[in-house]
Structure formats: C-alpha cells, structure tokens
Design a protein around this motif. Structure first.
Motif, PDB file in Angstrom:
ATOM      1  N   CYS A 163      59.590  87.986  57.206  1.00  0.00           N
ATOM      2  CA  CYS A 163      60.530  88.882  56.533  1.00  0.00           C
ATOM      3  C   CYS A 163      61.864  88.176  56.323  1.00  0.00           C
ATOM      4  O   CYS A 163      62.355  87.487  57.214  1.00  0.00           O
ATOM      5  N   ASP A 164      62.420  88.374  55.124  1.00  0.00           N
ATOM      6  CA  ASP A 164      63.735  87.813  54.785  1.00  0.00           C
ATOM      7  C   ASP A 164      64.819  88.879  54.726  1.00  0.00           C
ATOM      8  O   ASP A 164      65.945  88.603  54.307  1.00  0.00           O
ATOM      9  N   ARG A 176      58.411  86.358  63.538  1.00  0.00           N
ATOM     10  CA  ARG A 176      57.383  86.032  62.540  1.00  0.00           C
ATOM     11  C   ARG A 176      57.869  85.016  61.504  1.00  0.00           C
ATOM     12  O   ARG A 176      57.071  84.478  60.746  1.00  0.00           O
ATOM     13  N   GLY A 177      59.183  84.822  61.433  1.00  0.00           N
ATOM     14  CA  GLY A 177      59.711  83.820  60.520  1.00  0.00           C
ATOM     15  C   GLY A 177      59.964  84.349  59.118  1.00  0.00           C
ATOM     16  O   GLY A 177      59.931  85.548  58.861  1.00  0.00           O
ATOM     17  N   ALA A 178      60.242  83.430  58.200  1.00  0.00           N
ATOM     18  CA  ALA A 178      60.550  83.765  56.811  1.00  0.00           C
ATOM     19  C   ALA A 178      59.296  84.249  56.081  1.00  0.00           C
ATOM     20  O   ALA A 178      58.166  84.014  56.509  1.00  0.00           O
ATOM     21  N   GLU A 179      59.512  84.913  54.961  1.00  0.00           N
ATOM     22  CA  GLU A 179      58.404  85.432  54.166  1.00  0.00           C
ATOM     23  C   GLU A 179      57.533  84.300  53.626  1.00  0.00           C
ATOM     24  O   GLU A 179      58.029  83.370  52.988  1.00  0.00           O
ATOM     25  N   VAL A 180      56.247  84.411  53.897  1.00  0.00           N
ATOM     26  CA  VAL A 180      55.261  83.448  53.406  1.00  0.00           C
ATOM     27  C   VAL A 180      54.066  84.239  52.891  1.00  0.00           C
ATOM     28  O   VAL A 180      53.612  85.187  53.536  1.00  0.00           O
ATOM     29  N   GLN A 207      54.325  92.014  56.656  1.00  0.00           N
ATOM     30  CA  GLN A 207      55.570  92.639  57.121  1.00  0.00           C
ATOM     31  C   GLN A 207      56.305  93.281  55.949  1.00  0.00           C
ATOM     32  O   GLN A 207      56.860  94.368  56.078  1.00  0.00           O
ATOM     33  N   ASN A 208      56.310  92.606  54.822  1.00  0.00           N
ATOM     34  CA  ASN A 208      56.795  93.166  53.548  1.00  0.00           C
ATOM     35  C   ASN A 208      55.727  92.861  52.503  1.00  0.00           C
ATOM     36  O   ASN A 208      55.896  91.995  51.662  1.00  0.00           O
ATOM     37  N   VAL A 209      54.630  93.588  52.573  1.00  0.00           N
ATOM     38  CA  VAL A 209      53.457  93.221  51.794  1.00  0.00           C
ATOM     39  C   VAL A 209      53.724  93.249  50.293  1.00  0.00           C
ATOM     40  O   VAL A 209      53.160  92.459  49.536  1.00  0.00           O
ATOM     41  N   ASN A 210      54.611  94.149  49.834  1.00  0.00           N
ATOM     42  CA  ASN A 210      54.859  94.201  48.384  1.00  0.00           C
ATOM     43  C   ASN A 210      55.848  93.125  47.929  1.00  0.00           C
ATOM     44  O   ASN A 210      56.166  93.046  46.737  1.00  0.00           O
ATOM     45  N   ALA A 211      56.291  92.274  48.865  1.00  0.00           N
ATOM     46  CA  ALA A 211      57.046  91.072  48.484  1.00  0.00           C
ATOM     47  C   ALA A 211      56.101  89.898  48.276  1.00  0.00           C
ATOM     48  O   ALA A 211      56.548  88.759  48.107  1.00  0.00           O
ATOM     49  N   THR A 242      49.939  97.830  53.303  1.00  0.00           N
ATOM     50  CA  THR A 242      51.008  98.255  54.187  1.00  0.00           C
ATOM     51  C   THR A 242      51.560  97.017  54.903  1.00  0.00           C
ATOM     52  O   THR A 242      50.795  96.057  55.092  1.00  0.00           O
ATOM     53  N   THR A 243      52.819  96.932  55.268  1.00  0.00           N
ATOM     54  CA  THR A 243      53.884  97.903  55.082  1.00  0.00           C
ATOM     55  C   THR A 243      54.780  97.409  53.952  1.00  0.00           C
ATOM     56  O   THR A 243      55.027  96.212  53.849  1.00  0.00           O
TER      57      THR A 243
END
Length: 443
Positions: A163-164, A176-180, A207-211, A242-243
C-alpha cells in the motif's frame, strides 16, 4: 534395500487476520509440501508449527507471544519440533521474536515466504533462520506450481500487495511494503489452474486491490481489464475482489460492475469515517461527499449492488459531532454489512502520537454504530424474502439433506432437502431471513 518411504512430516499452520493471510498460508503449505510436509489440524502431532500473523488488530504482537508461550511444553517434549512465525508481526518484530521467545526457529516476512524450504532446511541443521527482507525477486515466480489436488468451489487469488496510501492508523505500508501488482499472465495462469481443479468462484485479493496495475499486453492493466479477461475463462462462474480504496475506483471498474455478468453485485469499499475533518486526519484523501457520489455512480450501473464497509470509531480527536457524521453517512449509504472497530494505537504510525479518545467513549460509540449497521443488515436481508437468488453451494449443512452456499450478494443461504452437488450453482427462492443467513427452496 527397503522400499518403505519415510513418513511425511506434519505441518500445523495457524492463520490470523485477513483473506490474504489465508491465501498466503495455502502457498506456504504448498511450498513446504515439497519438503515432505502434509498439513495437520492439531499442533500436538506436528513436526512444524507455523503462525501466520496479522498486525492489524490491537496488541497483535503480544497475542503472538502469548500463543508461542503455549508451545513451550510441547517443544520440551519434542525437541525436534520446529516453530516458525510468518506474516506481518514477523515483519514488524523481526529478530525480537527470537530474543523474546528462544523456542522460535524461524521468522519470515510476508514477502519472503517463497524461501521457506531453504529456511526449514537450515533449522533441521540446528540453525535459526530469519528473513524479513523485501526481495527483488518475485515470490510468486519462485513458488512451485500448485498441486493438482481437487479444490473447493471458491478460492482466493492474490493479485496485488502492499500500500502507498499511508493512512495515519495503518501499519500495512511498513509490513507489506509498497504497492506491487502481479503480471496479468501469471494471474490468468493461476486462475485457470484453480478452475481446472474445481473452483467456480475466485476472489481477487490485495491491500488496495483496485489499484492493480499488472504488466500485460500493451502495458499495465487495470483491475477492470483483469476482471474482463478472467471472465473469459470457461468454467469460472463468479468473480469478486477485496479490499478496495475509494480513490482507486476508476471509471472502467465502475462500468465493469454494470457490464460484466461474472462480477458479483457485492462490493467491500471501506470509508472508515463520515467526518471530513477526521478523514483528513486519517490521511484518507477522500471526503464523505465524494464517497457517497461514488456509491451513487456504482448503483446507477448496478442498482442491486450490496455494499460493505469498514469503520474506525474513537479515532484520535474524534468528537461526538464527528461521530454523528459517520452515522449520517451509514444511513445514506445503506450497508448490507460492515466491519467496525475501536481505534487502537499502532506503534510507529502518526495517529499513535495524538490525543486519544477515552475507552468508555469509544465503546459507547462502537455499540451505537454496530446497532445501526445491524438494523440495516437485517432490513436488507428481510427484503430478500420472496426473491430468487443464485446460490453457489459450498458444503453440506448441519441437518440431513441440507446444503449451504453463498448468493451473488454474499448472503449465506441454506436449503433443506437440496438435490444439488457441491460446486453447483442453482436458483433459490428465499423463504426466511435469520440473523446472519437466509433460507430458501430450489426453484
């Protein structure tokens, strides 16, 4: 020469927290399967105990240390027993876990569990193993192919991690670190494999699945593009995700909810609070109005959409007026279900250093919020009586002949004397609404 094969070693995994941890535990078991492990449901007969931990809930680390303490006697009885800690608490605590609980043989973060076979081999040589790196290699590429054993009708599939956003209350960017995002081809291959093993419904996780922005033909793909490609897989009947984050709900994903039949009419879209002042202090980067307009757009393309959300009550500096704004948003959004929690501090996050709301005030607000959500949930469930829904049957019920499954709206549905097989999708007319489930008859 003896032809007897050595008895398989037994692996007990205890999974805490989110669906992504459930997925990760499956992959860890598969990775250790190559080392001769089979899963057991009891730690008492295990050769390895692995705690896959979550850092979201209050006092998460202390609960893990308490759980580890329960295994001291077992370790004394079985000196060869190996004990490991994985997941987000492992990432956050690192070597401190081994210092506080010397019985721990290995500690592995959520980005490094593809290295478990090598780490387990070290422990068998009497060496402790620690890996909380954010490795450059793709763990999904390094994991062995999933075994071909039959599966249940539903499965999780992680497509995005990290997640960013850096919400003021959250530790995910640190654990979990940055979005990958996983490459499109990799996701599609795993999905096809799951379907070949009997899966009818896949829930995409992140974590931000729609990203999601995985590499695909022509460049990075959005989640909407991925959903449409998954919908082309024969045998895959249902898709969920999700999510999600309100700021990543793009036009193409909204359109997909109206155009893609396999994308189920259920959306988990956390808002956390209804007060713009608190949302700003949370670093959520959206307002209550923008969130409600987003819900309005989604319901324009999918009027029967059932909505789920997350709420934090008693966030630092929250006033009664702020809380009332959250209740107002809940009334307007009309949630089918929601997950709500009292704010609790996470060391290292910005909100942990702010003035805290009294515990009795938090408890009172949580009770009032949950009462409102429960009322909405019951009203929406009661409104299902008399309607026909599509149910994916997952398992036998508690009564003879009874089968249970999930509707397209994620309601639990039970049918008596159901002449259906596990994994079958059938139309059901709802005849009764209980507290947390529906009952019906086959149409």
């Amino acid at each position: 020469m003896s032809d007897l094969k050595p008895a398989p070693k037994k692996l007990f995994i205890k999974t805490y927290g989110c669906q992504m941890n459930v997925y990760d535990s499956e992959r860890m078991a598969e990775a250790l399967g190559g080392q001769g492990y089979v899963e057991t449901q009891s730690p008492d007969d295990a050769d390895m105990i692995l705690l896959n931990t979550c850092h979201i809930r209050e006092k998460a680390a202390e609960k893990v240390y308490s759980e580890l303490g329960r295994y001291k006697g077992l370790k004394a009885e079985k000196p060869d027993l190996k004990i490991g800690v994985a997941g987000c608490v492992a990432q956050a605590e690192g070597a401190e876990i081994m210092r506080r609980q010397p019985l721990v043989d290995l500690v592995v973060g959520p980005q490094s569990y593809h290295r478990l076979p090598e780490m387990e081999a070290k422990t068998r040589q009497g060496v402790t193993a620690l890996d909380t790196d954010f490795p450059e290699e793709d763990k999904f590429e390094r994991l062995k192919s999933r075994p071909k054993a039959a599966r249940g009708p539903t499965a999780f599939l992680t497509v995005q991690e990290g997640c960013d956003k850096f919400c003021a209350f959250c530790v995910v960017p640190y654990t979990r670190g940055a979005e990958v995002s996983r490459p499109v081809a990799q996701v599609l291959a795993e999905a096809r494999d799951l379907v070949a093993r009997g899966v009818r419904e896949i829930t995409l996780l992140g974590q931000n699945v729609n990203a999601y922005h995985g590499a695909g033909a022509g460049g990075d793909w959005s989640l909407a593009q991925l959903v449409r490609a998954l919908a082309e897989i024969d045998g895959l009947a249902r898709i969920r995700y999700t999510t999600s984050h309100p700021n990543d709900m793009g036009d193409d994903l909204i359109a997909a909810h109206g155009e893609c039949d396999k994308l189920m009419p259920y959306l988990h879209l956390p808002v956390q609070a209804g007060s713009d002042r608190i949302l700003k202090r949370m670093n959520r980067a959206h307002t209550a109005e923008s969130y409600l307009k987003l819900i309005e757009r989604l319901r324009e393309v999918r009027p029967d959409l059932h909505l789920s959300g997350d709420f934090i009550v008693g966030f630092p500096e929250e006033t009664e007026a702020d809380f009332q704004a959250t209740l107002d948003l809940i009334r307007e959004a009309r949630y089918g279900t929601a997950f709500s929690f009292k704010y609790s501090t996470r060391p290292g996050t910005p909100a942990a250093e702010r003035a805290q709301v009294a515990e009795d005030v938090k408890s009172d607000r949580l009770q009032r919020l949950q009462a409102l959500v429960s009322q909405q949930q019951r009203e929406l469930q009661d409104a299902m009586v008399g309607r026909d829904v599509s149910v994916l049957f997952e398992k036998a019920g508690r009564l003879p002949g009874q089968m249970g499954g999930k509707s397209e709206y994620l309601h639990a549905v039970h049918v008596a004397d159901a002449d259906v097989a596990r994994g079958e999708i059938a139309r059901v007319r709802i005849t009764d609404s209980a507290a947390n489930s529906l009952a019906g008859v086959l149409v």
